[in-house]
Design a protein around this motif. Structure first.
Motif: not given
Length: 228
Positions: A15, A140, A208
């Motif tokens: 990530a 995601f 995010w």
């Protein structure tokens, strides 16, 4: 400085790929972590095992590192500061606040087959996910790793008051620094209310920013590390 990067729920170390590649030219060594039970090939782990994995990364760091936690992992970063305050140069909290002693780590969503799967985008509609396009949402969700029950329902244990001596910076994505300050002053983040050196910085993103604003997040983290 080594910058240890801990992603939040359902994410592994990948990530941070965009952030890591942007931090390196800024003079720091990014260390994205893949936690036990969240991307290491095992399907179960405990919160204590995840804490131990981050402590091992601290031990392997060159000098005292900055530990970055995102979302629920803000608590994990704080647990590491509590366990080894003299070895952590700074803690950066991205989009979250640490839980207190005796609270569950991340008992937020329903469990299924011994783990907490990604619940879909419903709970995150609004500012959390407004800057994620459909492709980003699909990627995601398809890559999301269920969080082991013993992590999600792990009980937070904090014991060393020296954790409040560790400098902390809160990176504020879907909320503003003013909102964060209001929550802290209003008693909603009691751990942070006791921190002796606390900074709040803004980033214009959803929950995010490592996905939607990796370069900007890298600059903020590098600047925070440079201030140690």
């Amino acid at each position: 400085m080594d910058i240890l990067l801990i992603a939040g729920l359902w994410l592994d170390g990948s990530a941070w790929d965009g952030v890591a590649s942007a931090i390196e030219p800024l003079g720091h060594r990014p260390v994205p972590l893949t936690l036990p039970g969240q991307g290491d090939g095992s399907e179960s782990a405990t919160l204590d095992e995840q804490v131990a994995a981050v402590l091992a990364a601290v031990d392997s760091a060159s000098g005292k590192p900055m530990v970055v936690g995102h979302s629920a992992a803000c608590t994990l970063a704080w647990l590491v500061a509590d366990a080894w305050p003299e070895r952590v140069a700074k803690v950066a909290l991205v989009g979250g606040f640490p839980s207190g002693d005796g609270e569950f780590y991340a008992d937020f969503f329903p469990l299924k087959d011994g783990a907490m799967p990604f619940p879909g985008w419903g709970p995150f509609e609004g500012p959390d996910s407004a800057d994620l396009d459909e492709e980003a949402r699909r990627k995601f969700a398809s890559a999301a790793i269920p969080v082991p029950e013993a992590v999600a329902k792990g009980v937070v244990r904090l014991a060393d008051e020296r954790r409040f001596d560790v400098p902390v910076v809160v990176v504020c994505p879907e909320f503003t620094p003013a909102q964060a300050r209001g929550w802290i002053d209003g008693g909603e983040a009691p751990e942070l209310a006791k921190v002796k050196h606390l900074d709040l910085v803004d980033i214009d993103s959803g929950h995010w920013p490592m996905v939607t604003r990796p370069d900007e997040l890298a600059r903020l983290l590098a600047a925070a590390a440079a201030e140690v």
